[in-house]
Scaffold this motif. Structure first.
Motif: not given
Length: 494
Positions: A324-329, A460-461, A369-373
Motif C-alpha cells: 500500500a505505502k509504495a502506491l499511496l505516496v 504492507d500488502r 490510491c483507492f485499491v491499496p486504501l
C-alpha cells in the motif's frame, strides 16, 4: 453462492452511494434557481447528505455486524430509494434537504454492509485483490461519473432527475441482494452500542456543522468556538465510552492502533477532503466562468474519469507486489500535482488549456490510491469486525469530504468577496476564489501523502491478504436458484 453476483450487488450499491454524492454538483445552479436557494446555503445540498452519511456510518457498520449484512444492505437501499423519490418531487429547499438527509441515512446502512460482504465472501488472495479493484474502481468512477450524468440529466430532463434516476438502480440492488447475497455471518448474539452511536453521530455532525457555518461566522467567533468545543466534548465522550466497553463496542479502539488501518483512514480523510472540494469548484468554474451548459460541463469531467480508471487498473496490478505505502505516496503526490495545475486556471480560460491536462493527472493519482486504501483498512480482520472496519473507512471518506468542502469553501468565499471589493469583475473574482480553493485541495493531498510516509508500514500488502485464523463460521443465504444455501467465512481468533 454466486460470488460474481455478490460482487455485482456490492459494486452497484457502492456506485450508487458515491454517485449521489457528486451527481448534484453540476445541477447546483439549476437547483438554486428552481428552489430559491441562497448562494451561501447551496453547499448544504452536498453536505446534508455527506454529514448524515458520515455521522451514521459507524452505527450502520456495527448494525451490519449485529443484525446481518444482507438485511442492512436491503433495508438501507429501500430507505435510499424512497428518499430519492421524495427528493425528486421536492417543492422547496427544505424538502430537498430533508430528502438528502434521509438518503444519507440509507447510504450509511448500505455502504458498510456492502464492503463487509465483500471482505467475508472473497478471501483468496488473488480473488480478493480483483474484488477490491472492482470496488475501488466503482467508488472512484461513481463520483466522477456522477458529475457527467448529473450534467446530462439536468440539461435534457431537468435537475429533478438527478434524484429520480437513483430509484431504478436501487431496485436492482435490492433484487440482487435478495436473490444472490448471503445473509452474512451468524454467530454469538451481539448488542448494538446505541450510546456510542448517538455520541459519534452528534459529535461528527456538530463538528461538520461548525465548520460549515464559518461562511457566516468567523473561525474566532463565539458561535464557531462554542460549536467546535461541543463537538470535541462529544467525540471525547465517545472515545471514553468505547474505551470502557468490555464487549461489542461500536468502534474497537485497538483497531486504530493497527498502523495499516489507522494510516489508511487518515489518508482517506485527507484525500477526500481535497477531492470533494476540488470537484465542487471545478463544476462551478465550468458553468459560471466558462459558461458551459450542464451537459457540456458534465462531459468535461470525462478525462478525470478516464484518469481514475487508468490509476485503478495500475494499482490493482501492482498492490500485491509493492504494498500500500509504495502506491499511496506517489498516488497522493500525483493527485496533488493535478489539483495544483488546476489552480492556474483563468477567467478567460478554455477546456483544452485549463481543464483537460490537470483532469488526467489528478484523476490518475487519485485512482492509484483507492485499491491499496481499501485493502489496508480492511485486510486481515475477523469477519465479525468487517462491518466496523468498512464503516470506519467510509466514515473517513465522508467526514473528510464534508469538512474539507466546508472549510475550503469558507476560504474561497472570502477570497472571492475580497476581489469583488477590490473592483474585479464577477468572473475574475470567482476564478480567483476557485484557484485558491484548488491550490488548497492540492496541499491537502500532499498532507495525505505525508501521512502514508510516516504512519503506514512499509511493504504492507493487506489488499491481497486473507484473514488469519482457523475457525469457520456458518451462515445461510440464498443459492443461485433462490433456495437456502450454506455460507462459510473464516474467523480470526484472539
Amino acid at each position: 453462492m454466486n460470488k460474481g453476483k455478490v460482487l455485482l450487488a456490492v459494486a452497484l450499491a457502492q456506485f450508487l452511494v458515491m454517485l449521489v454524492m457528486s451527481i448534484v454538483n453540476v445541477a447546483l445552479p439549476a437547483i438554486q434557481t428552481g428552489l430559491d436557494f441562497e448562494p451561501d446555503q447551496l453547499q448544504w445540498v452536498v453536505n446534508s447528505y455527506a454529514l448524515t452519511f458520515g455521522g451514521l456510518l459507524l452505527l450502520g457498520g456495527r448494525a451490519a455486524d449485529v443484525f446481518g449484512q444482507r438485511r442492512l444492505l436491503v433495508g438501507g437501499t429501500v430507505l435510499f430509494a424512497v428518499a430519492s423519490l421524495v427528493g425528486g418531487l421536492a417543492q422547496n429547499d427544505v424538502q430537498l434537504l430533508a430528502a438528502r438527509v434521509v438518503q444519507g441515512a440509507g447510504a450509511a446502512a448500505m455502504a458498510p454492509a456492502a464492503l463487509a460482504l465483500l471482505t467475508t465472501t472473497h478471501r483468496d488472495g488473488a480473488e480478493r485483490t480483483k474484488a477490491f479493484g472492482v470496488y475501488a474502481g466503482v467508488s472512484a468512477v461513481g463520483g466522477t461519473f456522477g458529475v457527467l450524468l448529473g450534467g446530462l440529466l439536468t440539461e435534457y430532463l431537468g435537475w429533478r432527475w438527478i434524484m429520480l434516476v437513483n430509484v431504478p438502480m436501487a431496485l436492482v440492488v435490492i433484487w440482487l441482494a435478495m436473490r444472490h447475497v448471503p445473509a452474512g455471518i451468524v454467530g454469538a448474539r451481539r448488542r448494538l452500542d446505541v450510546l456510542g452511536g448517538i455520541l459519534a453521530t452528534l459529535g461528527v455532525s456538530l463538528l461538520v456543522f461548525g465548520v460549515v457555518r464559518t461562511t457566516d461566522y468567523a473561525w474566532t467567533s463565539g458561535t464557531t468556538l462554542t460549536t467546535l468545543a461541543g463537538a470535541l466534548l462529544l467525540i471525547v465522550a465517545f472515545v471514553a465510552v468505547e474505551g470502557r466497553a468490555k464487549s461489542d463496542p461500536l468502534l474497537r479502539l485497538g483497531l486504530l492502533a493497527k498502523r495499516s488501518v489507522g494510516g489508511a483512514n487518515i489518508f482517506m480523510l485527507f484525500l477526500c477532503a481535497g477531492q470533494f472540494a476540488a470537484f465542487y469548484f471545478i463544476a462551478l468554474y465550468l458553468q459560471q466562468v466558462l459558461d458551459m451548459k450542464p451537459a457540456v460541463a458534465g462531459t468535461a469531467f470525462l478525462p478525470f474519469c478516464f484518469g481514475v480508471i487508468a490509476g485503478t487498473v495500475v494499482s490493482t496490478r501492482l498492490v500485491s507486489r509493492l504494498g500500500a505505502k509504495a502506491l499511496l505516496v506517489p498516488g497522493g503526490l500525483i493527485g496533488a500535482a493535478g489539483f495544483g495545475w488546476f489552480a492556474t486556471l483563468e477567467a478567460s480560460g478554455a477546456f483544452a488549456v485549463d481543464v483537460l491536462g490537470p483532469s488526467l493527472v489528478a484523476g490518475f493519482g487519485i485512482g492509484v490510491c483507492f485499491v491499496p486504501l481499501t485493502g489496508a483498512a480492511t485486510g486481515g480482520l475477523p469477519p465479525h469486525e468487517a462491518g466496523m472496519a468498512s464503516a470506519l473507512l467510509n466514515s473517513s471518506r465522508q467526514i473528510g469530504g464534508a469538512i474539507g468542502l466546508a472549510a475550503v469553501v469558507t476560504l474561497q468565499t472570502q477570497r472571492t468577496n475580497s476581489r469583488l471589493a477590490e473592483g474585479d469583475s464577477v468572473k475574475e473574482a470567482m476564478t480567483s476564489g476557485f484557484s485558491l480553493g484548488l491550490a488548497i485541495s492540492g496541499g491537502i493531498l500532499v498532507v495525505a501523502a505525508l501521512t502514508a510516509v510516516f504512519i503506514l508500514p512499509t511493504g504492507d500488502r493487506s489488499a491481497s491478504s486473507e484473514p488469519a485464523g482457523g475457525a469457520v463460521v456458518r451462515g445461510t443465504g440464498p443459492g443461485e436458484d433462490g433456495s437456502s444455501a450454506s455460507v462459510e467465512a473464516t474467523e480470526v481468533r484472539g
